[in-house]
Structures are given as C-alpha cells and as structure tokens.
Design a protein around this motif. Structure first.
Motif, PDB file in Angstrom:
ATOM      1  N   PHE A 131       0.860  -1.124  -0.033  1.00 15.69           N
ATOM      2  CA  PHE A 131      -0.097  -0.008   0.116  1.00 15.69           C
ATOM      3  C   PHE A 131       0.734   1.165   0.168  1.00 15.69           C
ATOM      4  O   PHE A 131       0.659   2.184  -0.687  1.00 15.69           O
ATOM      5  CB  PHE A 131      -0.980   0.069   1.253  1.00 15.69           C
ATOM      6  CG  PHE A 131      -2.041   0.973   1.170  1.00 15.69           C
ATOM      7  CD1 PHE A 131      -3.204   0.963   0.535  1.00 15.69           C
ATOM      8  CD2 PHE A 131      -1.802   2.513   1.587  1.00 15.69           C
ATOM      9  CE1 PHE A 131      -4.271   1.756   0.445  1.00 15.69           C
ATOM     10  CE2 PHE A 131      -2.705   3.209   1.532  1.00 15.69           C
ATOM     11  CZ  PHE A 131      -4.084   3.019   0.937  1.00 15.69           C
ATOM     12  N   THR A 135       1.064   3.896  -3.131  1.00 15.40           N
ATOM     13  CA  THR A 135       1.003   5.487  -2.668  1.00 15.40           C
ATOM     14  C   THR A 135       2.092   6.211  -3.146  1.00 15.40           C
ATOM     15  O   THR A 135       1.842   7.380  -4.002  1.00 15.40           O
ATOM     16  CB  THR A 135       0.445   5.470  -1.122  1.00 15.40           C
ATOM     17  OG1 THR A 135      -0.484   4.704  -0.733  1.00 15.40           O
ATOM     18  CG2 THR A 135       0.339   7.036  -0.964  1.00 15.40           C
ATOM     19  N   LYS A 139       1.947   8.924  -6.394  1.00 16.59           N
ATOM     20  CA  LYS A 139       2.245  10.288  -6.122  1.00 16.59           C
ATOM     21  C   LYS A 139       3.209  11.038  -6.950  1.00 16.59           C
ATOM     22  O   LYS A 139       3.234  12.065  -7.685  1.00 16.59           O
ATOM     23  CB  LYS A 139       2.394  10.331  -4.583  1.00 16.59           C
ATOM     24  CG  LYS A 139       2.428  11.988  -4.138  1.00 16.59           C
ATOM     25  CD  LYS A 139       2.773  12.008  -2.718  1.00 16.59           C
ATOM     26  CE  LYS A 139       2.920  13.390  -2.048  1.00 16.59           C
ATOM     27  NZ  LYS A 139       1.656  14.021  -1.995  1.00 16.59           N
ATOM     28  N   ASP A 146      -8.354   7.512  -8.096  1.00 18.82           N
ATOM     29  CA  ASP A 146      -9.295   7.945  -7.063  1.00 18.82           C
ATOM     30  C   ASP A 146      -8.948   7.196  -5.851  1.00 18.82           C
ATOM     31  O   ASP A 146      -9.031   7.695  -4.587  1.00 18.82           O
ATOM     32  CB  ASP A 146     -10.739   7.526  -7.644  1.00 18.82           C
ATOM     33  CG  ASP A 146     -11.204   8.413  -8.544  1.00 18.82           C
ATOM     34  OD1 ASP A 146     -11.136   9.661  -8.445  1.00 18.82           O
ATOM     35  OD2 ASP A 146     -11.638   7.780  -9.594  1.00 18.82           O
ATOM     36  N   CYS A 147      -8.234   5.891  -5.825  1.00 25.66           N
ATOM     37  CA  CYS A 147      -7.851   5.197  -4.702  1.00 25.66           C
ATOM     38  C   CYS A 147      -6.802   4.340  -4.898  1.00 25.66           C
ATOM     39  O   CYS A 147      -6.614   3.921  -6.094  1.00 25.66           O
ATOM     40  CB  CYS A 147      -9.304   4.584  -4.091  1.00 25.66           C
ATOM     41  SG  CYS A 147      -9.911   3.259  -4.820  1.00 25.66           S
ATOM     42  N   VAL A 148      -5.912   3.868  -3.886  1.00 23.63           N
ATOM     43  CA  VAL A 148      -5.018   2.775  -4.178  1.00 23.63           C
ATOM     44  C   VAL A 148      -5.463   1.784  -3.434  1.00 23.63           C
ATOM     45  O   VAL A 148      -6.172   1.664  -2.349  1.00 23.63           O
ATOM     46  CB  VAL A 148      -3.627   3.249  -3.373  1.00 23.63           C
ATOM     47  CG1 VAL A 148      -2.765   2.094  -3.086  1.00 23.63           C
ATOM     48  CG2 VAL A 148      -3.164   4.671  -4.039  1.00 23.63           C
TER      49      VAL A 148
ATOM     50  N   ARG B 118      -0.164  18.887  -0.408  1.00 22.22           N
ATOM     51  CA  ARG B 118       0.232  17.915  -1.087  1.00 22.22           C
ATOM     52  C   ARG B 118       1.605  17.844  -1.704  1.00 22.22           C
ATOM     53  O   ARG B 118       2.199  16.904  -2.162  1.00 22.22           O
ATOM     54  CB  ARG B 118      -0.783  17.391  -2.058  1.00 22.22           C
ATOM     55  CG  ARG B 118      -0.819  16.404  -2.615  1.00 22.22           C
ATOM     56  CD  ARG B 118      -1.872  16.034  -3.972  1.00 22.22           C
ATOM     57  NE  ARG B 118      -1.981  14.566  -4.193  1.00 22.22           N
ATOM     58  CZ  ARG B 118      -2.592  14.041  -5.083  1.00 22.22           C
ATOM     59  NH1 ARG B 118      -3.375  15.015  -5.998  1.00 22.22           N
ATOM     60  NH2 ARG B 118      -2.931  12.748  -5.534  1.00 22.22           N
ATOM     61  N   ARG B 119       2.087  19.138  -1.951  1.00 24.99           N
ATOM     62  CA  ARG B 119       3.355  19.262  -2.508  1.00 24.99           C
ATOM     63  C   ARG B 119       4.714  18.591  -1.619  1.00 24.99           C
ATOM     64  O   ARG B 119       5.480  18.045  -2.177  1.00 24.99           O
ATOM     65  CB  ARG B 119       3.709  20.529  -3.036  1.00 24.99           C
ATOM     66  CG  ARG B 119       2.741  21.156  -3.922  1.00 24.99           C
ATOM     67  CD  ARG B 119       3.283  22.685  -4.222  1.00 24.99           C
ATOM     68  NE  ARG B 119       1.828  23.435  -4.829  1.00 24.99           N
ATOM     69  CZ  ARG B 119       1.655  24.442  -4.345  1.00 24.99           C
ATOM     70  NH1 ARG B 119       2.098  25.207  -3.344  1.00 24.99           N
ATOM     71  NH2 ARG B 119       0.471  24.852  -5.029  1.00 24.99           N
ATOM     72  N   TYR B 121       3.580  16.549   1.514  1.00 20.57           N
ATOM     73  CA  TYR B 121       3.175  15.693   2.308  1.00 20.57           C
ATOM     74  C   TYR B 121       2.459  14.475   1.600  1.00 20.57           C
ATOM     75  O   TYR B 121       1.928  15.033   0.625  1.00 20.57           O
ATOM     76  CB  TYR B 121       2.294  15.802   3.586  1.00 20.57           C
ATOM     77  CG  TYR B 121       3.091  17.067   4.605  1.00 20.57           C
ATOM     78  CD1 TYR B 121       3.924  16.624   5.402  1.00 20.57           C
ATOM     79  CD2 TYR B 121       2.979  18.421   4.339  1.00 20.57           C
ATOM     80  CE1 TYR B 121       4.926  17.540   6.284  1.00 20.57           C
ATOM     81  CE2 TYR B 121       3.685  19.399   5.169  1.00 20.57           C
ATOM     82  CZ  TYR B 121       4.536  18.851   6.033  1.00 20.57           C
ATOM     83  OH  TYR B 121       5.564  19.668   6.947  1.00 20.57           O
ATOM     84  N   VAL B 122       2.536  13.377   2.063  1.00 22.00           N
ATOM     85  CA  VAL B 122       1.486  12.225   1.597  1.00 22.00           C
ATOM     86  C   VAL B 122       0.159  12.629   2.505  1.00 22.00           C
ATOM     87  O   VAL B 122       0.057  12.711   3.637  1.00 22.00           O
ATOM     88  CB  VAL B 122       1.924  10.954   1.891  1.00 22.00           C
ATOM     89  CG1 VAL B 122       0.864   9.871   1.821  1.00 22.00           C
ATOM     90  CG2 VAL B 122       3.312  10.633   1.194  1.00 22.00           C
ATOM     91  N   LEU B 123      -0.926  12.700   1.469  1.00 24.58           N
ATOM     92  CA  LEU B 123      -2.295  13.201   2.221  1.00 24.58           C
ATOM     93  C   LEU B 123      -3.268  11.776   2.362  1.00 24.58           C
ATOM     94  O   LEU B 123      -3.513  11.303   1.107  1.00 24.58           O
ATOM     95  CB  LEU B 123      -2.968  14.155   1.472  1.00 24.58           C
ATOM     96  CG  LEU B 123      -2.079  15.546   1.439  1.00 24.58           C
ATOM     97  CD1 LEU B 123      -2.948  16.653   0.902  1.00 24.58           C
ATOM     98  CD2 LEU B 123      -1.520  16.118   2.507  1.00 24.58           C
ATOM     99  N   ASP B 146      -3.947  11.525  -1.614  1.00 32.16           N
ATOM    100  CA  ASP B 146      -2.969  10.559  -2.167  1.00 32.16           C
ATOM    101  C   ASP B 146      -3.436   9.150  -2.103  1.00 32.16           C
ATOM    102  O   ASP B 146      -3.277   8.323  -2.879  1.00 32.16           O
ATOM    103  CB  ASP B 146      -1.613  10.658  -1.841  1.00 32.16           C
ATOM    104  CG  ASP B 146      -1.019  11.897  -2.204  1.00 32.16           C
ATOM    105  OD1 ASP B 146      -0.955  12.274  -3.522  1.00 32.16           O
ATOM    106  OD2 ASP B 146      -0.331  12.808  -1.333  1.00 32.16           O
ATOM    107  N   CYS B 147      -4.331   9.033  -1.044  1.00 33.66           N
ATOM    108  CA  CYS B 147      -4.900   7.856  -0.741  1.00 33.66           C
ATOM    109  C   CYS B 147      -6.131   7.772   0.173  1.00 33.66           C
ATOM    110  O   CYS B 147      -6.289   8.705   1.011  1.00 33.66           O
ATOM    111  CB  CYS B 147      -3.808   6.697  -0.283  1.00 33.66           C
ATOM    112  SG  CYS B 147      -3.257   7.153   1.241  1.00 33.66           S
ATOM    113  N   VAL B 148      -7.037   6.903   0.152  1.00 34.31           N
ATOM    114  CA  VAL B 148      -8.079   6.725   0.842  1.00 34.31           C
ATOM    115  C   VAL B 148      -7.881   5.597   1.890  1.00 34.31           C
ATOM    116  O   VAL B 148      -7.413   4.220   1.596  1.00 34.31           O
ATOM    117  CB  VAL B 148      -9.499   6.490   0.234  1.00 34.31           C
ATOM    118  CG1 VAL B 148     -10.512   6.109   0.962  1.00 34.31           C
ATOM    119  CG2 VAL B 148      -9.703   7.485  -0.823  1.00 34.31           C
ATOM    120  N   LEU B 149      -7.958   6.010   3.113  1.00 25.79           N
ATOM    121  CA  LEU B 149      -7.851   5.033   4.320  1.00 25.79           C
ATOM    122  C   LEU B 149      -9.329   5.129   5.047  1.00 25.79           C
ATOM    123  O   LEU B 149      -9.977   5.980   4.950  1.00 25.79           O
ATOM    124  CB  LEU B 149      -6.962   5.214   5.138  1.00 25.79           C
ATOM    125  CG  LEU B 149      -5.449   5.175   4.551  1.00 25.79           C
ATOM    126  CD1 LEU B 149      -4.375   5.892   5.532  1.00 25.79           C
ATOM    127  CD2 LEU B 149      -5.182   3.643   4.584  1.00 25.79           C
TER     128      LEU B 149
END
Lengths: 237, 237
Positions: A131, A135, A139, A146-148, B118-119, B121-123, B146-149
């Motif tokens: 994951f 990610t 990036k 839309d999602c990883v 976002r430039r 950090y990983v968001l 950058d990702c959905v959790l």
C-alpha cells in the motif's frame, strides 16, 4: 460493456509504469555510487524474474504473508549472492535498491488516458505492490487514481482471487462492474476467475527491448487495446 | 515538528466536508419528492446524533463489524420510526438518504489547503466512512488526497486505536511521523493514544448554526489552526 462498468482497476508494474527502464536506471546509479560495474538492465530483469515465484510461495501458504518490499529485499539478497556481488552492496545500498520500485516512470500515455477515464469511472490502482509503495509511486508519477488498492489489503497476491475480491468488496460493487486492466495474461486470468471483466492493454516494451512481453494474442480478455488513450476511446471517454 | 511529519491524515465528516449542510439539503430534496414536510436540519442532526453510539457498539464488541452505510441505514430506520415517519419513506427513498453521506460539499478552504500541503506531504483521508463511501465522496468533491484509508480496513472505528494503527502500518511509517488533522477532540485523543501527532482544525459551523462545535480550547493537540490554508502555512507549504 461500457454502461455496466463503474470501476476500472489498473495493474501498475509494466501496465501503468515502466518498471524495466525505471529500475535499470536506478540500479545503474546506485551501482555507480558503489563503484560497481554491472549490466543494469540484465540485473533488473533477473530481479524481476524472481517476482512471480516469490509471491507464489506466499499464496501457496509455504510462508506467512510478507509485503512486496520484503520479497524484493529477499530476492535482491539472493541475486547479489548468486552474482557474487554481495560484498559490494552494503545495507544502505540495498535499501535504496528496494526503494527503486517506489519511484518508476509512468508510460507516456498513462496520465492522459487516466485523466479522461476518471471523468466517468472510479479509477483504482490494484497492484501486488504494498500500500505504501503504490501510494508513493502514484504520487511521484502524478497518476490520477481515485484510490489505491493493494494485494496487502488481502494478504494474498494476484492472480489469487483474494486481492480482486477484496477490491470488489471495499469498492462495494458487483464484480462484473469492475474492469481489470493489465498487460499480463496471468493477471487477467486471475481477475476473470474472481468474476471481474478484463481488458488487455498491450505494452510491448514492458520487459525492455530484448525480451518479449505478453501480446494480445496471448491473452483472453473482454477488450484489448494498445494503450491508455485507445482504452479511453473504447470506453466512450 | 514539520521536518518529522511525512503523512497528514485527515478526518472527513465535519473536518474536510460540511456534512450538516450537505445531508440537510439532500434530506430536504428527498423528503419533498416523497411529499413529506420536515425540518431537514433537525433531521440531519438527530441522525448524526446516533453516529457515535452506533460505532461504540461495534468497537465494544456488542455486535460484529458493520460498515458505516449499514449503521447509517439502521439509525435512519430507527429515527423514522421514532418520528412516526416510517410509512412515508419507502426502500428506495431510504437508500437515497443513506447515499446522501457519499456526496457532501467540501469546506471552501479545503481544496486550496490540501493542494498546497500535497506538494510536501502524503495526504490520506482517514475516516470512519466506508472505503467506497470515502472514495465516492473524495472524487465528487475533487479533494486531492493521495490515498483513501478507512476504519473499514481495521474493522474498528475511530477513536479505537486500531484504525490509526492500521493506517500507520499500511503507510509503513512510524506513528510519530503521521499528523492526524480533525475538528473533533475525541478523534485527536484516539490518534494521540495510538502514537500519532495531532492538529486541531477548527470548524465552528460543523454542526450547523444552532449547535456548538468543538473549539480549540476543548481539544488537546500539538497544533491548532482555524483552517486548511492556515494549516498549510503552519507546515511550511
């Protein structure tokens, strides 16, 4: 088919990004820093050759779950040993080599095709990479997913049905509403076994200039395209 | 702190999107279509009031895991029964009401602040909403994560430590490298218990004009800001 599909799930290594060029370039840089001369393309190929067997051992239950960074590290250590290069790459160089897989160039048509497809479909990265790895990679390459999703979420690797089924469950859709897009026949076979629809996306340079990649004729799929823009057009985007 | 943080994890409902306005508006539309007159804002509030208790029953093991759409549906059915509106909302209307939580307006400063952050950090979106819900919501509101959790990945709800720890494990970082950003003191308390750093982001209108939201003075956090742009500036973006 277009009206039934709501999610496009994309394989990453080889399908969306050019692992061969990206890994070989970073191997070359890191080897040069270590004062080692080697054929970086052949090294990248030999490393990748250990990929499917290492995942098969996890899927078959021969060993506990381990994410791809761990498998990459183990196969790197083995490869360095086999090539009698073990003494020339210290811990830090090996860590950098494993991280090469976190930063790979997108194929030139990927961002345009994905950008068009995203207007109509949910786009998911569905990879055997961990994951965090996916990610980072998405990036760095500005890929508009839309999602990883990752095999890590199912603790099993494609083509085992578990990662496809986990993706379908998390996205809360029927499997036949998901189109798996990949440049590898084995990935599409796994997706179809899990009930997904399939699209073969041809990447003839996926294994570099000297080795043959899967071709459309090798793959069974619902749809076959030669690139991301053709995929967007085939799906009405 | 800036140099140590690599991931920013954002709460969604109330922190990044305006659930109160968005749900009330959709309740009003659906009720009007059903020919029902009701106070949509009060209805949204009463529905949301059932949110924390419903999740607590899962975290406490009183019931098996159920994702947020299921909890929303159960609390909706209960609310309609309590308000003697049960006969006026059929199955289709109830499904539409549950889906209202999948499409909510971002706070006006969210996209700009996230784009700047976002430039560097990983968001990550780290929400109690289900994985599909948050994927839909983030896509519809054009939020540049950058990702959905999701709590769904841990099968436990914030503020239980499990969803925070799952996020940290999947992103393969030390917990102290993750900054949890939320408008709720209880969320930051849970994050801190799991070893994360915390930022309170004030959203005084989170519960609408008639009810008091958490204020900075109510929350214990490493950082406190009044908006997304101030957060970007505080973190050097």
């Amino acid at each position: 088919m277009n009206d039934e599909i709501v999610v496009l799930a994309f394989d990453i290594f080889g399908t969306t990004v050019d692992w061969h060029t990206g890994v070989a370039r970073q191997v070359d840089e890191i080897a040069t820093r270590q004062g080692v001369r080697l054929d970086a393309e052949a090294f990248a190929d030999a490393w990748r050759d250990r990929y499917l067997p290492s995942m098969r051992r996890v899927n078959d239950g021969e060993r506990d779950w381990a994410y791809l960074d761990t498998l990459h590290r183990e196969s790197l250590d083995d490869l360095l040993e086999t090539q009698q290069l073990g003494d020339l790459f210290d811990e830090e160089a090996r860590r950098q080599l494993v991280l090469a897989w976190h930063r790979l160039p997108a194929w030139p048509d990927a961002v345009e095709g994905l950008t068009r497809l995203r207007r109509r479909y949910v786009l998911a990265a569905l990879s055997n990479g961990g994951f965090a790895l996916i990610t980072h990679l998405v990036k760095a390459a500005n890929l508009p997913f839309d999602c990883v999703l990752s095999a890590e979420l199912a603790r099993a690797y494609k083509p085992d049905p578990r990662p496809y089924r986990t993706a379908v469950a998390l996205l809360d859709v029927l499997p036949e509403r998901v189109l798996m897009v990949a440049a590898h026949a084995w990935d599409l076979d796994g997706a179809r076994d899990a009930g997904l629809r399939t699209a073969f996306l041809e990447r003839p340079q996926e294994k570099g200039p000297h080795r043959a990649a899967d071709r459309a004729a090798d793959a069974t799929s619902d749809l076959s395209v030669t690139g991301f823009v053709e995929l967007a057009e085939a799906l009405g985007c």
